[in-house]
Write a protein that holds these residues in place. Structure first.
Motif, PDB file in Angstrom:
ATOM      1  N   ARG A 127       2.683   6.907  -7.276  1.00 48.35           N
ATOM      2  CA  ARG A 127       1.496   7.419  -7.969  1.00 48.35           C
ATOM      3  C   ARG A 127       1.829   8.092  -9.303  1.00 48.35           C
ATOM      4  O   ARG A 127       0.981   8.126 -10.213  1.00 48.35           O
ATOM      5  CB  ARG A 127       0.748   8.411  -7.067  1.00 48.35           C
ATOM      6  N   ASP A 128       3.039   8.622  -9.434  1.00 47.70           N
ATOM      7  CA  ASP A 128       3.436   9.286 -10.685  1.00 47.70           C
ATOM      8  C   ASP A 128       4.298   8.392 -11.577  1.00 47.70           C
ATOM      9  O   ASP A 128       4.900   8.873 -12.542  1.00 47.70           O
ATOM     10  CB  ASP A 128       4.197  10.581 -10.369  1.00 47.70           C
ATOM     11  N   GLU A 129       4.359   7.122 -11.235  1.00 45.22           N
ATOM     12  CA  GLU A 129       5.148   6.142 -11.996  1.00 45.22           C
ATOM     13  C   GLU A 129       4.234   4.969 -12.356  1.00 45.22           C
ATOM     14  O   GLU A 129       4.250   3.926 -11.706  1.00 45.22           O
ATOM     15  CB  GLU A 129       6.332   5.649 -11.150  1.00 45.22           C
ATOM     16  N   PRO A 130       3.408   5.117 -13.396  1.00 44.76           N
ATOM     17  CA  PRO A 130       2.349   4.128 -13.637  1.00 44.76           C
ATOM     18  C   PRO A 130       2.828   2.698 -13.861  1.00 44.76           C
ATOM     19  O   PRO A 130       2.189   1.753 -13.391  1.00 44.76           O
ATOM     20  CB  PRO A 130       1.619   4.672 -14.872  1.00 44.76           C
ATOM     21  N   GLN A 145       4.175   1.382 -10.555  1.00 40.31           N
ATOM     22  CA  GLN A 145       3.027   1.160  -9.686  1.00 40.31           C
ATOM     23  C   GLN A 145       2.273  -0.102 -10.108  1.00 40.31           C
ATOM     24  O   GLN A 145       1.804  -0.873  -9.262  1.00 40.31           O
ATOM     25  CB  GLN A 145       2.092   2.368  -9.730  1.00 40.31           C
ATOM     26  N   ASP A 159       0.841  -1.209   0.000  1.00 38.61           N
ATOM     27  CA  ASP A 159       0.000   0.000   0.000  1.00 38.61           C
ATOM     28  C   ASP A 159       0.873   1.255   0.000  1.00 38.61           C
ATOM     29  O   ASP A 159       0.636   2.203  -0.760  1.00 38.61           O
ATOM     30  CB  ASP A 159      -0.911   0.018   1.231  1.00 38.61           C
ATOM     31  N   LYS A 160       1.889   1.270   0.863  1.00 34.70           N
ATOM     32  CA  LYS A 160       2.810   2.417   0.914  1.00 34.70           C
ATOM     33  C   LYS A 160       3.522   2.607  -0.422  1.00 34.70           C
ATOM     34  O   LYS A 160       3.682   3.729  -0.909  1.00 34.70           O
ATOM     35  CB  LYS A 160       3.858   2.204   2.019  1.00 34.70           C
ATOM     36  N   SER A 161       3.948   1.515  -1.003  1.00 33.34           N
ATOM     37  CA  SER A 161       4.663   1.583  -2.265  1.00 33.34           C
ATOM     38  C   SER A 161       3.779   2.144  -3.376  1.00 33.34           C
ATOM     39  O   SER A 161       4.207   3.006  -4.151  1.00 33.34           O
ATOM     40  CB  SER A 161       5.155   0.188  -2.657  1.00 33.34           C
ATOM     41  N   ILE A 162       2.559   1.661  -3.462  1.00 32.11           N
ATOM     42  CA  ILE A 162       1.650   2.092  -4.531  1.00 32.11           C
ATOM     43  C   ILE A 162       1.330   3.572  -4.407  1.00 32.11           C
ATOM     44  O   ILE A 162       1.275   4.304  -5.406  1.00 32.11           O
ATOM     45  CB  ILE A 162       0.383   1.211  -4.516  1.00 32.11           C
ATOM     46  N   ILE A 163       1.153   4.047  -3.188  1.00 30.56           N
ATOM     47  CA  ILE A 163       0.935   5.489  -2.980  1.00 30.56           C
ATOM     48  C   ILE A 163       2.180   6.270  -3.409  1.00 30.56           C
ATOM     49  O   ILE A 163       2.090   7.293  -4.098  1.00 30.56           O
ATOM     50  CB  ILE A 163       0.592   5.773  -1.507  1.00 30.56           C
ATOM     51  N   ASP A 167      -6.941  -4.444  -8.992  1.00 30.53           N
ATOM     52  CA  ASP A 167      -5.509  -4.175  -9.180  1.00 30.53           C
ATOM     53  C   ASP A 167      -5.015  -4.740 -10.509  1.00 30.53           C
ATOM     54  O   ASP A 167      -4.215  -4.108 -11.210  1.00 30.53           O
ATOM     55  CB  ASP A 167      -4.699  -4.767  -8.024  1.00 30.53           C
ATOM     56  N   ARG A 193       0.999  -3.322  -8.007  1.00 33.46           N
ATOM     57  CA  ARG A 193      -0.406  -3.752  -8.003  1.00 33.46           C
ATOM     58  C   ARG A 193      -0.515  -5.249  -8.297  1.00 33.46           C
ATOM     59  O   ARG A 193      -1.344  -5.957  -7.711  1.00 33.46           O
ATOM     60  CB  ARG A 193      -1.208  -2.957  -9.042  1.00 33.46           C
TER      61      ARG A 193
END
Length: 282
Positions: A116-119, A122, A109-113, A145, A126
């Motif tokens: 956020r600007d690296e699709p 990210q 969860d921390k990583s995905i947040i 996801d 996911r």
């Protein structure tokens, strides 16, 4: 003097090899990339290489060393937010290997947040978080996801990665009991994925064998599981082989307990064993 290694190019190749399941080659290339990044004084690239190396260590059976490497790297100064987020994601993948689902979810969860600007990066996380949710039985969130990851990959022109997300969607459908849709979804991307590497073909066949077993096609499933166990052995992937052996033993238990015991004893089941592909961070 030898030809100078380009750290970034070598790192990208190391990640590719890791994701193809060519772990010995990946470690060699990543070691060269790390030395080149150190020469360049690129601390962030060194940290990302360490994170991918940690993933390779875990996949080849040494989760402790992988976790220690990630935590040690996170303590270093001068890392940017994206690098820190990637290391958080790697720790999530390692927690999943241990079967620590709450820890895995928290890290991912921390990583995905943070990504956020690296699709694409990210999307990789996911994919890994979807594996956590599969094990928790949170199939709707796993599907969400996987759909988001597939979209990010397709927008980036990454057809193979998008196909892997589709394959994992098929596995999720199996967990939900829709065996016909699961097999159809896996089959829709099987040919292009199998052509990428023997390791990918083995993982795809492992997941397909689970669907066949659930559908009552036991003989075909067991034949596939025995074959993929041998393939994982050739690729020095003990955790994947343990998953195949566990599933083979589970299938044999009802009609051939002696052979089931032999399969179960071949390699202990890893705590976080589940089918479908996860990703090395990149």
């Amino acid at each position: 003097m030898g030809t100078r290694i380009d750290a970034g190019t070598s790192y990208a190749r190391g990640v590719e090899l890791a994701n193809l399941g060519r772990y010995a080659d990946a470690r060699r290339v990543l070691a060269g990339a790390s030395a080149a990044a150190e020469q360049d004084g690129d601390r962030n690239l060194m940290a990302r290489i360490a994170g991918t190396t940690a993933y390779v260590l875990a996949r080849t059976g040494d989760v402790d060393a992988g976790e220690e490497l990630c935590l040690e790297t996170l303590r270093e100064d001068g890392l940017d937010a994206v690098t820190i987020a990637q290391l958080h994601g790697q720790l999530g993948a390692l927690a999943l290997e241990r079967g620590l689902l709450d820890d895995a979810a928290a890290w991912l969860d921390k990583s995905i947040i943070g990504l956020r600007d690296e699709p694409v990066r990210q999307a990789n996380m996911r994919i890994n978080r979807s594996l956590v949710d599969m094990q928790r039985g949170h199939l709707e969130t796993a599907m969400a996801d996987l759909a988001a990851a597939e979209q990010a990959y397709r927008e980036a022109g990454m057809t193979t990665e998008a196909n892997l997300a589709v394959h994992n969607r098929g596995y999720t459908l199996m967990l939900g009991g829709d065996l016909v849709a699961a097999l159809r979804t896996m089959q829709s991307v099987r040919e292009p994925l199998d052509g990428e590497s023997e390791m990918w073909a083995a993982v795809n066949e492992l997941d397909r064998a689970e669907v066949l077993r659930e559908a009552g096609l036991v003989t075909e499933a067991e034949r596939s599981l025995a074959a993929v166990s041998e393939a994982f052995g050739r690729h020095r992937a003990p955790r994947d082989r343990a998953t195949a052996d566990y599933n083979l033993a589970l299938s044999l238990l009802s009609h051939d307990p002696v052979r089931a015991a032999r399969a179960a004893g071949a390699s202990p089941r890893p705590a976080g064993a589940i089918g479908s592909w996860g990703w090395a961070g990149r």
